[in-house]
Motif scaffolding. Structure first.
Motif, short mmCIF file in Angstrom:
data_model
loop_
_atom_site.label_atom_id
_atom_site.label_comp_id
_atom_site.label_asym_id
_atom_site.label_seq_id
_atom_site.Cartn_x
_atom_site.Cartn_y
_atom_site.Cartn_z
N LYS A 1 39.45 23.91 29.39
CA LYS A 1 38.10 23.50 29.12
C LYS A 1 37.50 23.19 30.47
CE LYS A 1 35.56 20.01 26.30
NZ LYS A 1 35.98 18.59 25.69
N LYS B 1 36.62 26.20 32.34
CA LYS B 1 35.51 26.86 31.92
C LYS B 1 34.11 26.10 32.43
CE LYS B 1 36.72 29.30 27.72
NZ LYS B 1 37.23 29.30 26.40
N GLU B 2 34.12 25.10 32.69
CA GLU B 2 32.95 24.11 33.31
C GLU B 2 32.86 24.63 34.73
OE1 GLU B 2 33.57 20.10 32.62
OE2 GLU B 2 33.41 20.49 30.38
N ARG C 1 44.86 23.51 26.57
CA ARG C 1 43.51 23.43 26.12
C ARG C 1 42.51 22.52 26.87
NH1 ARG C 1 43.69 21.84 20.34
NH2 ARG C 1 45.30 23.13 20.16
N GLU C 2 43.07 21.50 27.48
CA GLU C 2 42.16 20.62 28.41
C GLU C 2 41.86 21.21 29.65
OE1 GLU C 2 43.63 16.67 30.53
OE2 GLU C 2 44.11 16.64 28.23
#
Lengths: 151, 132
Positions: free
Chosen positions: B82, B85-86, B78-79
């Motif tokens: 994230k 995605k940035e 998940r990290e």
């Protein structure tokens, strides 16, 4: 001879169980069962549309099925003799408990014999399984809330 | 079956399964820059294997985490998702620590066939999101 004296005498005379040997045996037998289950999970993941998470359900079902067959053929008895808790603690022990009770009470008829006695041994497994699942879920909820592990 | 045969069989099985390669694979079908993701994933010392596939507007990544990080593998995925995605705001990023996703992504990379790839990616994502 009173009770205490008898208990002392009994402890003195009865042979000591080879604790370390039994532990090692149980570890090896239980580990082998889990290794086989791991291969089955890998098989389901490679050849079917199961992920690591979803493969556990068919794996458990397959392991119970295998242990039921082995119980019927009388092989699981020998595994249990060697492995002790190593053969009873994994999910295969559950299948063994169900089928061995069914075989034992077959002579009393299918409804009142097999039907009412099939969960004689495994009933406690279900009760304590549900209860311990509740406890584990409780602990995990707390750990997740504290941020130690993830779901 | 004697105990010797059982031990022999176990040895053979363990030898055969011993060498699953841990490597970093990146396949890019888009004009995005893959090196940013490569750098990010190689820098992360909890990750020991990656298969990443850039296709159309999708970025599908399967990761293998180190043994003692496995307890937190979903959090790690998940990290990383994230962070990626940035880095890639135009792509829909999907990261999974499930070994099924890793092997299937590897297969898609090896197959090198762009026809029907998008459908397969969608299939994999829906598979990974299954709960039970």
């Amino acid at each position: 001879m009173d009770k205490e004296k008898y208990a002392k005498l009994e402890q003195k005379i009865s042979p000591k169980p080879p604790l370390l040997k039994n532990v090692i045996k149980a570890f090896l037998v239980g580990g082998t069962i889990c290794l086989i289950a791991q291969f089955i999970a890998l098989f389901y993941m490679t050849f079917f549309n199961f992920t690591e998470r979803t493969a556990s359900n068919p794996t458990v079902a397959t392991m119970i099925f295998i242990s039921m067959l082995l119980t019927g053929f009388g092989v699981y008895k020998k595994i249990g003799q060697v492995g002790g808790a190593g053969g009873a603690v994994p999910i295969t022990g559950f299948g063994n408990a169900v089928v061995s009770a069914a075989i034992e009470h077959k002579s009393e008829g299918f409804v009142l014999g097999v039907g009412s006695n099939i969960f004689k041994l495994a009933g406690s497994v279900i009760v304590f399984g549900v209860f311990s699942a509740f406890l584990v879920a409780l602990v995990k909820t707390i750990l997740v809330k504290m941020g130690v592990v993830s779901w | 079956m004697t105990i010797r045969q059982v031990i022999m069989m176990l040895c053979v099985l363990l030898l055969l399964t011993g060498c699953i390669p841990n490597e970093f694979k990146f396949e890019n079908h888009t004009d995005e820059d893959a090196s940013k993701a490569e750098e990010l994933l190689k820098k992360d010392n909890r990750v020991k294997g990656v298969a990443a596939l850039f296709h159309d507007d999708h970025l599908l990544i399967g990761i293998r985490v180190k043994t003692f990080s496995r307890f937190n593998k979903r959090e790690i995925a998940r990290e990383i998702e994230k962070k990626l995605k940035e880095e890639y705001p135009d792509l829909s990023v999907f990261v999974s620590a499930d070994s099924k996703i890793l092997t299937e992504t590897n297969k898609l990379i090896l197959k090198d066939d762009e026809k029907g790839l998008k459908k397969k990616i969608h299939q994999l994502i829906s598979l990974a999101e299954e709960e039970t």
